[in-house]
Structures are given as C-alpha cells and as structure tokens.
Design a protein around this motif. Structure first.
Motif, PDB file in Angstrom:
ATOM      1  N   ALA A 323       0.834  -1.200   0.000  1.00  0.00           N
ATOM      2  CA  ALA A 323       0.000   0.000   0.000  1.00  0.00           C
ATOM      3  C   ALA A 323       0.872   1.255   0.000  1.00  0.00           C
ATOM      4  O   ALA A 323       0.582   2.230  -0.715  1.00  0.00           O
ATOM      5  N   GLY A 324       1.951   1.238   0.759  1.00  0.00           N
ATOM      6  CA  GLY A 324       2.847   2.387   0.798  1.00  0.00           C
ATOM      7  C   GLY A 324       3.549   2.635  -0.524  1.00  0.00           C
ATOM      8  O   GLY A 324       3.651   3.780  -0.987  1.00  0.00           O
ATOM      9  N   VAL A 325       4.028   1.560  -1.159  1.00  0.00           N
ATOM     10  CA  VAL A 325       4.708   1.699  -2.452  1.00  0.00           C
ATOM     11  C   VAL A 325       3.746   2.225  -3.511  1.00  0.00           C
ATOM     12  O   VAL A 325       4.074   3.132  -4.297  1.00  0.00           O
ATOM     13  N   ALA A 326       2.526   1.660  -3.553  1.00  0.00           N
ATOM     14  CA  ALA A 326       1.533   2.128  -4.523  1.00  0.00           C
ATOM     15  C   ALA A 326       1.178   3.589  -4.277  1.00  0.00           C
ATOM     16  O   ALA A 326       1.017   4.377  -5.215  1.00  0.00           O
ATOM     17  N   MET A 327       1.080   3.969  -2.992  1.00  0.00           N
ATOM     18  CA  MET A 327       0.768   5.356  -2.664  1.00  0.00           C
ATOM     19  C   MET A 327       1.877   6.290  -3.122  1.00  0.00           C
ATOM     20  O   MET A 327       1.619   7.384  -3.636  1.00  0.00           O
ATOM     21  N   PRO A 403       5.296  12.640   1.669  1.00  0.00           N
ATOM     22  CA  PRO A 403       5.785  12.306   3.017  1.00  0.00           C
ATOM     23  C   PRO A 403       4.980  11.186   3.670  1.00  0.00           C
ATOM     24  O   PRO A 403       5.554  10.294   4.303  1.00  0.00           O
ATOM     25  N   MET A 404       3.663  11.223   3.512  1.00  0.00           N
ATOM     26  CA  MET A 404       2.835  10.174   4.090  1.00  0.00           C
ATOM     27  C   MET A 404       3.173   8.815   3.497  1.00  0.00           C
ATOM     28  O   MET A 404       3.311   7.819   4.220  1.00  0.00           O
ATOM     29  N   ALA A 405       3.341   8.745   2.173  1.00  0.00           N
ATOM     30  CA  ALA A 405       3.663   7.477   1.526  1.00  0.00           C
ATOM     31  C   ALA A 405       5.005   6.949   1.994  1.00  0.00           C
ATOM     32  O   ALA A 405       5.171   5.740   2.238  1.00  0.00           O
ATOM     33  N   LEU A 406       5.997   7.835   2.130  1.00  0.00           N
ATOM     34  CA  LEU A 406       7.316   7.410   2.616  1.00  0.00           C
ATOM     35  C   LEU A 406       7.228   6.873   4.043  1.00  0.00           C
ATOM     36  O   LEU A 406       7.898   5.887   4.391  1.00  0.00           O
ATOM     37  N   LEU A 407       6.400   7.497   4.870  1.00  0.00           N
ATOM     38  CA  LEU A 407       6.227   7.019   6.242  1.00  0.00           C
ATOM     39  C   LEU A 407       5.492   5.682   6.274  1.00  0.00           C
ATOM     40  O   LEU A 407       5.785   4.827   7.125  1.00  0.00           O
TER      41      LEU A 407
END
Length: 438
Positions: A323-327, A403-407
């Motif tokens: 989910a983070g990578v896709a974001m 920033p949210m996706a990286l976190l």
C-alpha cells in the motif's frame, strides 16, 4: 505482591487490550471477586472510558482543513495537536496505573475525567494553535489516565477466564467508537462548527464523571495497595527491555502504529483538499477503513492456533508495504488519484488489524514474568510512535502525499525488521527466561 501469609499471588498472564495490569495482582484464595462488584453498569462505564480516545481523535480529524484555515496554521501544526494528544495519552497510561496501585482507583479516576472535560472546554475556546496543542496534551494525559484506571478496576474485581471475557467484550464494544467518531464529527461539521466536537467531548466527560460516581466502587482497598509504584515499574521496565525478542515485537507494533497514524494525520488533506471529498464522504471512507481493520482483527483471532501468528503478521506487513509503495508511485507520478488513495488506505488499515494485535500478543508472551509492565511499555511506545509520525506526515503541506507514503513504507519496513531480524526464532535477550512459542 504477596498475601498476608507471604505466599505469592498467582499471576494473571497476558490480557489483550489492557494497557496496564498489576504484574502481581492480589487475589484472595478461594475468592470470586467478579461476583463482589463487577456489575453491568461498571463494565459499561469502562467501555465508555475506553471510547474517549478514538472519539476525541476521530471526531476531530475530518475538520483538519478547516482548523488550519480558522487558526491560520499549517498542516504540520494542526497535526501536532494529534502528537500532543497521543504523547499525553501515552504518559497518562504509563503513569496512571502504578500511581493508582498506591493511592486507589476511584478518586484518581474521578479527577482524571473531570480534567479531561475541562481540557476539552479549553480546546473548544482556544484561539491559537499553541493553546490547542497544550490543551490536547492535557486532554490526552487525563484520558489515558482514566482509561488505564478503568481497566485496572476490572482487573481488581474479576479473575481468570471471566476477566479475559469481560475485557474482550469491552474491547469489542469499544471498537464501535472508531467507526462512529468520524461520522459524528462529519455531521457536526455539516451542521455547525468544528469547535462543537470539543463541546461534545466535554459533555461526554461530565457524563463519564456521573457514571463513575454511580457505578464504580473503590476496588483497591488500602490493605491491597503497595508502595512500589513508579520505582518498581522502572525496574521491571528495564528487565523487559533487556529481552531481544520483546524489543523486536515492540518494533513490529510501534512501526505499524506509526504507519497507521501517517494515514490518520494526513488522509483528510489527501481526500478533501486534494481530491475534493466532502467531510461526510471522507468520514464514511474513514469508518469503512476502521471496519476493515476490525474485520481483519476478527479473522486473525479465528486463525489463532491454526496458522502461525508470525505468518499472519508477515502477511499484514507485506500488505502495508504494498500500500505504501503504490501510494508513493501515485503521489509522485499521478498526483494521488482518488481511487488509488482510497484503496491504499483501506489496505493499510486492514493490514493493521493483522499486525497490531498479534504483535502485541507476542510481545507480552516474551515477558511472562512481567505481563503488566510489558503491556504498559508496549502501549507507551505505540502512542508515542503515533504522536511522532503525525506532524512529520504533514511536512510537505496540504497538497502532496509523498511524506505520508514514505512514512507508510518506512513503518512497514521497520515492522518487518522487528519481526524477521530482532524477533527471529532462536534470538536471545540479555536475560534468559522461558518464552512462549508464537
């Protein structure tokens, strides 16, 4: 703690969803405390106390863009009001349990809910973001203090399987709050001003005070109190933090919580400011994601004993990482389209239902001699992680999700390191103790 004859009282063991349990609860031989004072009204009051954290947070999250505008604050400053609330909550839970072991339950509990109500009034009246941050810290501290003492009352009055049943019922009913909170907050925004949500929390605080006065007895008489308090807690804390696998599962849960609250702190800006959702539509999506997390936790509970817990955690971690990578891809190259954001948020929240409860259970299983301290340290780390991540997620402002996706990616990766490296099978801590198999 020992009884008057000097024999050691039986330990309680790990109890899910309870931030603080005395490591050596006093149990009278042959006594059934659950019949002495554990009424339906008392259990309902504890559920009420447990709901204050998600209500005080989730009712407020849909209003973030309006709060930033009304108080002339940046996205990061608004998200700092989450940080101060979560740090206060972590400290309140960490300190409230040991202090109530010394001084009793009822009076500190009444004081806590009154202070929480007063802090909510200050939030409703505050004219600057600085006042809001300070009041939110006090609100969180008092709320965490009240939550931990409320659950300690249950521990005082029930034992064994009945205790586990009551705490799980409390947690299950309390799980409604994260779904109701954002919807109620959105209705308030639709009909009135965001400050009304804090007046609602203040009114709930007064209602809680009345409920405590009517339904909660003093469950820890003077003869069962002990003087260990914070000093004894600090000694036990050093011991549990000397266990490598415990620290690994601490990283599993804390990192997952950080990724989750990167979403909580920023999703209102992503979905409302960047994609034009109304507060009502945003809150419906938020509630659906909370439902996904709850459903995943129930599935994980059904899988207990059938599928290795570590495998369930790893599945959740992989989901969160994806989910983070896709974001991140969507944020960098496609300006964060609505459908992608909604799907990624749902997957992340569902993954948390697989990782969080299981990681906490395995962490406490690693320190069977200190179940209360292990749970308290775990709760402290989780809430501090939540509070630390919230403002960092908003560093890019209201119009980027990078920033949210990286976190999200960092939280999922840190959680996997905790599971696969620090808590790997066969890893040993500084103190050799018996461990429970995952």
């Amino acid at each position: 703690m020992t009884d008057k004859k000097g024999s050691a009282a039986p330990r309680l063991g790990f109890v899910p969803d309870c931030e603080y349990l005395g490591d050596w609860p006093a149990v009278e031989p042959g006594g059934d405390r659950s019949r002495a004072g554990l009424t339906s009204a008392l259990v309902a009051t504890v559920v009420f106390l447990t709901a204050i954290a998600p209500l005080a947070t989730d009712m407020y999250v849909p209003a973030f863009p309006r709060v930033a505008r009304d108080l002339s604050a940046t996205a990061t400053q608004v998200q700092l009001t989450l940080t101060t609330f979560f740090v206060g909550m972590a400290l309140g839970q960490l300190i409230g349990g040991p202090v109530s072991d010394q001084r009793g339950r009822r009076r500190p509990l009444i004081a806590a809910v009154l202070v929480m109500a007063l802090a909510s009034v200050v939030c409703a009246l505050g004219g600057t973001i600085t006042i809001m941050m300070a009041a939110r810290f006090v609100q969180g501290f008092a709320g965490g203090w009240a939550m931990v003492i409320g659950r300690a009352v249950i521990v005082d009055l029930a034992t064994g399987a009945h205790l586990v049943k009551v705490l799980n019922v409390s947690a299950g009913v309390g799980g409604i709050a994260p779904v109701v909170g954002p919807l109620l907050g959105a209705v308030i925004l639709q009909l009135s001003h965001w400050r009304v949500s804090f007046w609602v929390v203040a009114a709930l605080g007064l209602a809680m005070t009345l409920a405590v006065l009517l339904a909660v007895p003093e469950s820890l008489p003077p003869e069962r109190r002990h003087s260990g308090g914070l000093r004894a807690f600090a000694v036990a804390g050093r011991q549990v933090l000397g266990q490598r696998r415990y620290v690994g599962y601490l990283l599993v849960s804390g990192s997952a919580m950080g990724a989750l609250f990167a979403y909580v702190a920023t999703s209102a800006f992503v979905l409302q400011s960047m994609n034009g959702l109304s507060p009502i539509a945003y809150s419906v999506d938020f509630a659906a994601n909370a439902g996904g997390m709850t459903l995943a936790a129930l599935v994980a509970a059904r899988l207990a004993g059938r599928v290795a817990t570590r495998k369930v955690i790893l599945v959740g971690q992989v989901m969160a990482l994806a989910a983070g990578v896709a974001m991140l891809i969507g944020a960098v190259w496609f300006r964060t389209p609505l459908l992608l954001a909604v799907v990624c948020f749902f997957v992340l929240m569902t993954a948390q239902g697989l990782v969080g409860p299981n990681g906490g259970a395995l962490a406490s299983a690693e320190v069977p001699d200190h179940p209360g301290t292990g749970s308290a340290v775990l709760g402290f780390v989780q809430w501090v992680a939540a509070g630390t991540i919230a403002p960092i997620a908003g560093l890019g402002g209201e119009h980027t999700a990078v920033p949210m996706a990286l976190l999200m990616i960092g939280g999922a990766a840190g959680s996997m390191i905790g599971l696969l490296v620090l808590a790997r099978p066969g890893a040993r801590g500084q103190i050799g103790q018996r461990r429970l198999a995952p």
